[in-house]
Design a protein around this motif. Structure first.
Motif, short mmCIF file in Angstrom:
data_model
loop_
_atom_site.label_atom_id
_atom_site.label_comp_id
_atom_site.label_asym_id
_atom_site.label_seq_id
_atom_site.Cartn_x
_atom_site.Cartn_y
_atom_site.Cartn_z
N GLN A 211 0.84 -1.20 0.00
CA GLN A 211 0.00 0.00 0.00
C GLN A 211 0.87 1.25 0.00
N PHE A 212 1.91 1.25 0.84
CA PHE A 212 2.82 2.38 0.95
C PHE A 212 3.57 2.63 -0.36
N ARG A 213 4.08 1.55 -0.98
CA ARG A 213 4.85 1.72 -2.21
C ARG A 213 4.03 2.28 -3.36
N GLU A 218 3.30 8.47 -6.31
CA GLU A 218 2.54 9.69 -6.60
C GLU A 218 2.83 10.82 -5.61
N LEU A 219 3.64 10.57 -4.61
CA LEU A 219 3.83 11.56 -3.55
C LEU A 219 4.61 12.77 -4.04
N ASP A 220 4.04 13.93 -3.82
CA ASP A 220 4.67 15.20 -4.18
C ASP A 220 4.51 16.16 -3.00
N PRO A 221 5.54 16.28 -2.15
CA PRO A 221 5.42 17.09 -0.94
C PRO A 221 5.13 18.57 -1.20
N SER A 222 5.34 19.03 -2.42
CA SER A 222 5.13 20.45 -2.70
C SER A 222 3.65 20.81 -2.84
N GLN A 223 2.81 19.78 -2.94
CA GLN A 223 1.37 20.03 -3.09
C GLN A 223 0.75 20.48 -1.77
N GLY A 226 -4.43 19.51 1.41
CA GLY A 226 -5.59 18.77 0.95
C GLY A 226 -5.22 17.68 -0.03
N TYR A 227 -4.17 17.90 -0.81
CA TYR A 227 -3.69 16.90 -1.76
C TYR A 227 -3.26 15.64 -1.03
N LEU A 228 -2.53 15.78 0.07
CA LEU A 228 -2.03 14.64 0.81
C LEU A 228 -3.18 13.81 1.38
N SER A 229 -4.18 14.46 1.87
CA SER A 229 -5.34 13.77 2.42
C SER A 229 -6.05 12.97 1.33
N ALA A 230 -6.23 13.58 0.16
CA ALA A 230 -6.90 12.90 -0.95
C ALA A 230 -6.06 11.72 -1.45
N LEU A 231 -4.75 11.91 -1.49
CA LEU A 231 -3.84 10.84 -1.94
C LEU A 231 -3.90 9.65 -0.98
N ALA A 232 -3.89 9.94 0.31
CA ALA A 232 -3.96 8.88 1.31
C ALA A 232 -5.26 8.10 1.19
N ASP A 239 -7.33 7.97 6.82
CA ASP A 239 -7.26 9.43 6.75
C ASP A 239 -5.79 9.82 6.66
N GLN A 240 -5.54 11.12 6.63
CA GLN A 240 -4.17 11.61 6.48
C GLN A 240 -3.29 11.21 7.67
N SER A 241 -3.85 11.23 8.87
CA SER A 241 -3.07 10.87 10.07
C SER A 241 -2.64 9.41 10.02
N HIS A 242 -3.54 8.55 9.53
CA HIS A 242 -3.21 7.13 9.38
C HIS A 242 -2.02 6.96 8.43
#
Length: 282
Positions: A211-213, A218-223, A226-232, A239-242
Motif C-alpha cells: 500500500q505504501f509503495r 505519486e507523492l509530491d510534498p510540494s502540493q 488537501g492533496y495529501l489527504s486525498a492521496l492517502a 485518513d491523512q493521520s493514518h
C-alpha cells in the motif's frame, strides 16, 4: 540511462519467481557514493557484490557487506546504501515465496537482515561464486540457470503466491488480509502464520508495505495539505493521520521531507514496469 543504476528484465519462464534484476555500479570511481535510499517493496533480494563492498543502514543498524553473495530478507524500513570505491552490486529482486524454496532458514529471522548465501544454501552458493566478477547479464543468466532445480511449487508457496498477488493487485479499498480468508479456505490467523514462517513479515505487514509503495509513486510534498489527504484516501488509508503514522514508521521522517532524488526508485515504476533493457531468453 544512469551509469550508477540500471535494470535488466527476466526471461518469461522465471516471471513467477524473479521480478527483475538491478545493478548499482561504482566500478569506475575511486570515491564512496553518497547515501541513496531503497524502500521496502514486499520482495527479497539476492545480492552479488564485486569489489570493496557496500554499507547498508537499516533503521539504526549499520551493516558492512564485503564482496560475496547474500540474501536480503524482507525489509520493513527504508535502507540507506553506500557503495565503496570500485564496487558493483548486482541484485535479483525475487518474489517473496522464492526464499522458502532455496533455504530452510526461518524467514522471520531474516526480516531487516542480510546473510551470506553460504549459510543459507551452501550448494547454490558454491555454484554461483565464480560468476561474481562477470557482467551483470552473465550473473543474471547463471542465477536463473542454477535456480531451476529449486523452482518446484508446493501447497505453502502456492498459498503465499496467491495471497501476495491478491494483495498486490486488489483495489486500494479492498486489499485487506481479512478479504483473503474466505476464498483461500484458510483462516486469517493461518494465513498470518504462513506469511510469518515463509515470508517473514505477517500478511498484514506485507499489505501495508505494498500500500505504501503504491502511494510513494505519486507523492509530491510540494502540493497542498488537501492533496495529501486525498492521496492517502485514494490508496486505502483511513485518513491523512493514518498515512503519516505509517510513513514515519517506515521512513523515520515526515512526508514533507520526501525527496525523490535521494531514493533508488525503479525506472518505470514499482508495479507493472517495463524493464529498461533485455536479458536474452535462456
Amino acid at each position: 540511462m544512469s551509469t550508477y543504476y540500471s535494470e535488466l528484465s527476466v526471461p518469461k519462464r522465471y516471471y513467477g519467481y524473479i521480478q527483475k534484476f538491478w545493478t548499482l555500479n561504482n566500478m569506475q570511481h575511486p570515491f564512496y557514493t553518497s547515501v541513496k535510499y531503497a524502500l521496502p517493496n514486499g520482495y527479497c533480494t539476492i545480492v552479488f557484490i564485486d569489489g570493496k563492498g557496500i554499507s547498508l543502514n537499516i533503521g539504526d543498524q549499520l551493516t558492512e557487506l564485503p564482496a560475496g553473495i547474500y540474501l536480503a530478507g524482507q525489509m520493513t524500513r527504508r535502507i540507506g546504501i553506500t557503495l565503496s570505491p570500485y564496487t558493483r552490486a548486482v541484485m535479483a529482486q525475487v518474489k517473496p515465496w522464492l526464499p522458502a524454496l532455496i533455504t530452510n532458514f526461518p524467514m522471520n529471522e531474516l526480516v531487516n537482515n542480510v546473510l551470506s548465501l553460504e549459510h543459507l544454501n551452501k550448494k547454490l552458493y558454491s555454484r554461483l561464486l565464480n560468476v561474481n566478477e562477470c557482467t551483470q547479464e552473465v550473473v543474471a543468466a547463471e542465477l536463473c540457470k542454477n535456480l531451476e532445480i529449486y523452482l518446484q511449487e508446493n501447497a505453502n508457496t502456492s498459498l503465499i503466491q496467491w495471497a501476495f498477488n491478491r494483495l498486490e493487485n486488489s483495489p486500494a479499498q479492498k486489499h485487506r488480509v481479512a478479504n483473503l480468508a474466505l476464498p483461500s479456505g484458510y483462516t486469517q490467523r493461518r494465513i498470518e502464520q504462513k506469511f510469518k514462517e515463509l515470508v517473514g513479515p505477517t500478511a498484514k505487514e506485507i499489505q501495508q508495505i505494498l500500500q505504501f509503495r503504491k502511494l510513494i509513486g505519486e507523492l509530491d510534498p510540494s502540493q497542498s495539505r488537501g492533496y495529501l489527504s486525498a492521496l492517502a484516501h485514494r490508496h486505502g488509508y483511513y485518513d491523512q493521520s493514518h498515512f503519516i503514522r505509517s510513513y514515519q514508521r517506515i521512513m523515520n521522517e515526515v512526508p514533507s521531507l520526501f525527496d525523490h532524488s535521494g531514493y533508488i526508485l525503479p525506472i518505470s515504476g514499482h508495479f507493472g514496469f517495463i524493464q529498461s533493457s533485455q536479458l536474452a531468453d535462456l
